[in-house]
Design a protein around this motif. Structure first.
Motif, mmCIF file in Angstrom:
data_model
loop_
_atom_site.group_PDB
_atom_site.id
_atom_site.type_symbol
_atom_site.label_atom_id
_atom_site.label_comp_id
_atom_site.label_asym_id
_atom_site.label_seq_id
_atom_site.Cartn_x
_atom_site.Cartn_y
_atom_site.Cartn_z
ATOM 1 N N LEU A 130 -12.257 2.609 6.124
ATOM 2 C CA LEU A 130 -10.870 2.667 5.675
ATOM 3 C C LEU A 130 -9.933 3.329 6.689
ATOM 4 O O LEU A 130 -8.737 3.379 6.467
ATOM 5 C CB LEU A 130 -10.781 3.421 4.341
ATOM 6 C CG LEU A 130 -11.529 2.764 3.178
ATOM 7 C CD1 LEU A 130 -11.530 3.680 1.963
ATOM 8 C CD2 LEU A 130 -10.915 1.416 2.842
ATOM 9 N N ARG A 131 -10.470 3.814 7.780
ATOM 10 C CA ARG A 131 -9.623 4.478 8.770
ATOM 11 C C ARG A 131 -8.621 3.484 9.357
ATOM 12 O O ARG A 131 -9.000 2.439 9.882
ATOM 13 C CB ARG A 131 -10.471 5.082 9.884
ATOM 14 C CG ARG A 131 -9.669 5.878 10.923
ATOM 15 C CD ARG A 131 -10.594 6.560 11.897
ATOM 16 N NE ARG A 131 -11.421 7.558 11.222
ATOM 17 C CZ ARG A 131 -12.528 8.089 11.753
ATOM 18 N NH1 ARG A 131 -12.956 7.695 12.934
ATOM 19 N NH2 ARG A 131 -13.205 8.998 11.071
ATOM 20 N N GLY A 132 -7.353 3.783 9.224
ATOM 21 C CA GLY A 132 -6.307 2.923 9.735
ATOM 22 C C GLY A 132 -5.905 1.788 8.813
ATOM 23 O O GLY A 132 -4.941 1.073 9.089
ATOM 24 N N VAL A 133 -6.632 1.606 7.695
ATOM 25 C CA VAL A 133 -6.299 0.544 6.756
ATOM 26 C C VAL A 133 -5.055 0.944 5.964
ATOM 27 O O VAL A 133 -4.980 2.057 5.422
ATOM 28 C CB VAL A 133 -7.474 0.272 5.789
ATOM 29 C CG1 VAL A 133 -7.059 -0.713 4.700
ATOM 30 C CG2 VAL A 133 -8.679 -0.255 6.557
ATOM 31 N N GLN A 134 -4.084 0.037 5.893
ATOM 32 C CA GLN A 134 -2.863 0.324 5.140
ATOM 33 C C GLN A 134 -3.085 -0.012 3.673
ATOM 34 O O GLN A 134 -3.188 -1.175 3.294
ATOM 35 C CB GLN A 134 -1.685 -0.463 5.700
ATOM 36 C CG GLN A 134 -0.371 -0.169 4.977
ATOM 37 C CD GLN A 134 0.838 -0.724 5.680
ATOM 38 O OE1 GLN A 134 1.325 -0.170 6.655
ATOM 39 N NE2 GLN A 134 1.350 -1.843 5.178
ATOM 40 N N GLY A 135 -3.144 1.013 2.837
ATOM 41 C CA GLY A 135 -3.354 0.812 1.414
ATOM 42 C C GLY A 135 -2.071 0.591 0.652
ATOM 43 O O GLY A 135 -2.069 -0.003 -0.430
ATOM 44 N N ALA A 136 -0.967 1.075 1.208
ATOM 45 C CA ALA A 136 0.374 0.907 0.650
ATOM 46 C C ALA A 136 1.329 1.075 1.823
ATOM 47 O O ALA A 136 0.942 1.588 2.878
ATOM 48 C CB ALA A 136 0.639 1.942 -0.441
ATOM 49 N N GLY A 138 3.204 2.312 4.653
ATOM 50 C CA GLY A 138 3.246 3.606 5.313
ATOM 51 C C GLY A 138 2.104 4.541 4.982
ATOM 52 O O GLY A 138 2.094 5.683 5.461
ATOM 53 N N VAL A 139 1.125 4.094 4.182
ATOM 54 C CA VAL A 139 0.014 4.950 3.762
ATOM 55 C C VAL A 139 -1.286 4.351 4.288
ATOM 56 O O VAL A 139 -1.640 3.218 3.932
ATOM 57 C CB VAL A 139 -0.055 5.076 2.226
ATOM 58 C CG1 VAL A 139 -1.215 5.970 1.823
ATOM 59 C CG2 VAL A 139 1.257 5.594 1.674
ATOM 60 N N ARG A 140 -1.995 5.109 5.112
ATOM 61 C CA ARG A 140 -3.211 4.579 5.737
ATOM 62 C C ARG A 140 -4.423 5.440 5.397
ATOM 63 O O ARG A 140 -4.322 6.645 5.169
ATOM 64 C CB ARG A 140 -3.038 4.492 7.262
ATOM 65 C CG ARG A 140 -1.963 3.492 7.669
ATOM 66 C CD ARG A 140 -1.948 3.222 9.155
ATOM 67 N NE ARG A 140 -0.931 2.231 9.493
ATOM 68 C CZ ARG A 140 -1.117 0.915 9.444
ATOM 69 N NH1 ARG A 140 -2.303 0.436 9.095
ATOM 70 N NH2 ARG A 140 -0.140 0.084 9.755
ATOM 71 N N GLY A 141 -5.575 4.787 5.393
ATOM 72 C CA GLY A 141 -6.820 5.477 5.116
ATOM 73 C C GLY A 141 -7.321 6.266 6.305
ATOM 74 O O GLY A 141 -6.905 6.026 7.449
ATOM 75 N N THR A 142 -8.227 7.207 6.034
ATOM 76 C CA THR A 142 -8.752 8.065 7.101
ATOM 77 C C THR A 142 -10.278 8.039 7.178
ATOM 78 O O THR A 142 -10.846 8.625 8.090
ATOM 79 C CB THR A 142 -8.315 9.524 6.887
ATOM 80 O OG1 THR A 142 -8.833 9.998 5.632
ATOM 81 C CG2 THR A 142 -6.794 9.641 6.897
#
Length: 314
Positions: A130-136, A138-142
């Motif tokens: 999920l690192r860098g994945v945009q979930g919403a 401006g909101v990205r996973g880490t």
């Protein structure tokens, strides 16, 4: 014993692994800020421009051994609007291999399971990319990590509310039939398949926390195993007359097993507690209540496979 509000549809809190420690289920404050003994921070706080991020809080935990009814659950720390992108960053592999599909319950919860119960002895790994994945916007996973756990022996139990019994089956063979007391006519027990998600050697149950006001407050309920987020448990009961078990339904919706104060290892409740794993299922039949909602605890086995896969974003 008590079962909570009649419905529960929100995201789950994180499921605990099997523990044998005191738990307090009543509402109350925590220890408060600064309880770790560290200073409260700099006198000159620096502004931050870091963008918002999210992580998925997962269960079960790394390295645990769980029952064949385990459902993997991710509870995200922010609302997810691009479910497909996030779901593509989550995968499950196993030995032996089996197809596993996700199902979304709202914007923050993704559960994953196979079409049927896991095979005993399976090794399972959850892959989070999920690192860098945009979930919403401006909101990205880490997260970029793997989490592995083991499937233990195959045990499922069936509670027959009319017969006042719980039949425990292990590896396809009946292990024991236990006398029980389920929910009374005023506080019936849910029907359906529920999964043991937490185990407590002793816990407190207070009616005011689950919508029953001051009807009860028992500080030392022994051998308690959570079945739903709304408060359904299988637990030991030392306060009811022994003759109740196997003959009458007197609880507030829980499934009660005969026990002694402090919890006895050789009582029906003590025996079942010792034989059970987080991830084992308990199915309730012949209750006048409805089937438990699939998002109330880990109750997703009540959805057919087509219903389950329809909840995937992929």
């Amino acid at each position: 014993m008590p079962r909570a509000r009649r419905t529960a549809r929100g995201p789950l809190a994180v499921l605990a692994a099997s523990v044998a420690a005191l738990a307090v289920l009543v509402a109350g404050c925590g220890s408060g800020g600064g309880s770790d003994g560290k200073p409260h921070g700099s006198a000159r706080p620096h502004p931050t421009t870091k963008p918002p991020t999210f992580v998925g809080i997962y269960s079960p935990e790394q390295g645990t051994t769980v029952g064949t009814g385990m459902i993997i659950s991710l509870d995200f720390t922010r609302d997810i609007t691009d479910r497909a992108a996030v779901e593509r960053g989550v995968s499950v592999t196993s030995v032996p291999p089996v197809e596993v599909t996700g199902h979304w319950f709202g914007d923050r919860r993704l559960d994953l399971r196979p079409a049927r119960f896991w095979r005993a002895g399976t090794r399972v790994t959850l892959h989070l990319r999920l690192r860098g994945v945009q979930g919403a916007p401006g909101v990205r996973g880490t997260q970029s990590k793997d989490m592995s756990f083991a499937i233990g022996r195959d045990q499922h139990s069936t509670v027959d509310v009319l017969a006042h019994t719980m039949t425990v089956v292990r590896d396809g063979r009946p292990l024991r039939v236990l006398p029980i007391s389920a929910g009374s006519d005023a506080h019936t027990t849910y029907n359906g398949i529920m999964m043991i998600s937490e185990k407590y050697a002793v816990t407190r149950m207070n009616g005011s926390t689950v919508g029953f006001g001051g009807e009860y407050d028992i500080p030392d309920v022994p051998h308690a195993m959570r079945l739903t987020a709304s408060g359904t448990f299988v637990h030991g009961n030392y306060w009811s007359p022994p003759g109740v078990f196997g003959t009458a339904n007197v609880s507030h919706g829980c499934v009660g097993l005969r026990d002694v104060k402090g919890g006895g290892a050789d009582t029906p409740a003590g025996w079942f507690y010792g034989q059970s794993l987080v991830g084992d299922t308990v199915e309730v039949v012949n209750s006048p209540d409805a089937v438990v909602a699939p998002d109330n605890g880990m109750s997703g086995w009540n959805l057919s496979w087509p219903e389950w896969t329809a909840g995937s974003a992929l």
